[in-house]
Design a protein around this motif. Sequence first.
Motif, PDB file in Angstrom:
ATOM      1  N   THR A  45       0.812  -1.286   0.019  1.00  0.00           N
ATOM      2  CA  THR A  45      -0.047   0.140   0.273  1.00  0.00           C
ATOM      3  C   THR A  45       0.818   1.377  -0.005  1.00  0.00           C
ATOM      4  O   THR A  45       0.290   2.509   0.255  1.00  0.00           O
ATOM      5  CB  THR A  45      -0.919   0.051   1.182  1.00  0.00           C
ATOM      6  OG1 THR A  45      -0.002  -0.469   2.341  1.00  0.00           O
ATOM      7  CG2 THR A  45      -2.117  -0.962   1.063  1.00  0.00           C
ATOM      8  N   PRO A 101      -3.721   2.426  -3.278  1.00  0.00           N
ATOM      9  CA  PRO A 101      -4.582   2.427  -2.205  1.00  0.00           C
ATOM     10  C   PRO A 101      -4.971   0.960  -1.641  1.00  0.00           C
ATOM     11  O   PRO A 101      -5.203   0.056  -2.322  1.00  0.00           O
ATOM     12  CB  PRO A 101      -5.917   3.037  -2.508  1.00  0.00           C
ATOM     13  CG  PRO A 101      -5.502   3.656  -4.025  1.00  0.00           C
ATOM     14  CD  PRO A 101      -4.426   2.814  -4.431  1.00  0.00           C
ATOM     15  N   GLU A 148      -7.764   0.019  -0.753  1.00  0.00           N
ATOM     16  CA  GLU A 148      -9.108  -0.201  -1.355  1.00  0.00           C
ATOM     17  C   GLU A 148      -9.101  -0.674  -2.601  1.00  0.00           C
ATOM     18  O   GLU A 148      -9.963  -1.406  -3.388  1.00  0.00           O
ATOM     19  CB  GLU A 148      -9.784   1.086  -1.242  1.00  0.00           C
ATOM     20  CG  GLU A 148     -10.363   1.716  -0.042  1.00  0.00           C
ATOM     21  CD  GLU A 148      -9.170   2.237   0.634  1.00  0.00           C
ATOM     22  OE1 GLU A 148      -7.955   2.566   0.129  1.00  0.00           O
ATOM     23  OE2 GLU A 148      -9.349   2.563   1.847  1.00  0.00           O
ATOM     24  N   THR A 162     -10.975  10.458  -0.246  1.00  0.00           N
ATOM     25  CA  THR A 162      -9.579   9.945  -0.770  1.00  0.00           C
ATOM     26  C   THR A 162      -8.556  10.725   0.003  1.00  0.00           C
ATOM     27  O   THR A 162      -8.821  11.648   0.609  1.00  0.00           O
ATOM     28  CB  THR A 162      -9.205   9.997  -2.056  1.00  0.00           C
ATOM     29  OG1 THR A 162      -9.359  11.142  -2.698  1.00  0.00           O
ATOM     30  CG2 THR A 162     -10.311   9.233  -2.760  1.00  0.00           C
ATOM     31  N   LYS A 186      -4.213   8.119  -3.770  1.00  0.00           N
ATOM     32  CA  LYS A 186      -5.518   7.292  -3.951  1.00  0.00           C
ATOM     33  C   LYS A 186      -6.049   7.414  -5.346  1.00  0.00           C
ATOM     34  O   LYS A 186      -7.117   7.125  -5.740  1.00  0.00           O
ATOM     35  CB  LYS A 186      -6.421   7.847  -3.017  1.00  0.00           C
ATOM     36  CG  LYS A 186      -5.747   7.331  -1.313  1.00  0.00           C
ATOM     37  CD  LYS A 186      -6.214   5.965  -0.822  1.00  0.00           C
ATOM     38  CE  LYS A 186      -5.907   5.805   0.499  1.00  0.00           C
ATOM     39  NZ  LYS A 186      -6.198   4.589   1.161  1.00  0.00           N
TER      40      LYS A 186
END
Length: 282
Positions: A25, A29, A31, A60, A64
């Motif tokens: 990461t 991101p 996610e 964000t 990101k």
Amino acid sequence: MQKKSPISICLFPAAGYGTRFLPATKAMPKEMLPVLTKPLIQYGVEEAMSAGMNTMAIVTGRGKRAIEDHFDVSYELEHQIQGTAKEKQLADIRHLIDKCTFSYTRQIEMKGLGHAILTGETLIGNQPFSVILADDLCVNDEEGVLSQMVALYKTYQCSIVAIEEIDPSQTDKYGVIAGDEIEPGIYRVSTMVEKPSPEDAPSNLAIIGRYILTPDIFEILRHTKPGKGGEIQITDALMEQAREGKVIAYTFRGKRYDCGSVDGYVKATVELYEKDKQNLKS
Ligand code: UTP
């Protein structure tokens, strides 16, 4: 077909550093980590959409931008694979892009989940909204967790948190609630504590990454002081609503994978692979 929902907007706080997944990461991101072929946040957007929401508000932070690119058309790529079998692999994401509106704001300083939610106010305004933490991947083949919560919101018209029973030794990883069980698995919350040690936990009912919040939460968050870990905690703000009997905790139906941890992420990948391998487009 999309359902009609009293809640049209879903907020995705996605500004956290994802330190448990470093170095993966560092420049990507959390996610966007994929489970099989889909990034975590896409599972979340699909869940929100099937609960009748069509506006996705994403908080964000630095590094990101891949999230914004994911929910956008990639003309060059689509042109390249046009007319080939691979086109099908983009069908689902294309559908989401066509049906939903995506809006973004940035959290400049990572001051906690409560602060991230407050940062999202500009995208939400004065209406009830849902929140998905995309690293909690929830699976239910019949009805998504957010759909279940929207049904409950129609009855109770107040903030709702999704909960699950956890091993009592794990309470220091979660917000933990206690309250009166008013229907089987449904509690009117009287207490909530952020990450209590097992000795101090009021129960073993832990809040997971699904919320429905009424917009007065923003005013409360504005004066919520930093709590556990020096961060502005959504649990502390919700406690103010809970004092007035305005928070419901709901034991959801389905399975949750904590994809913010390496263990949970691997488990989700293995179990979803077993379930979906027939359908994986090669
Ligand atoms: P976590 O604590 O699970 O996420 O926050 P993290 O900080 O990214 O992960 P680790 O612990 O360092 O590995 C829960 C959710 O709240 C968001 C995160 O992106 C995640 O979805 N969050 C957290 C924010 O958006 N802003 C913050 O300041 C903190």
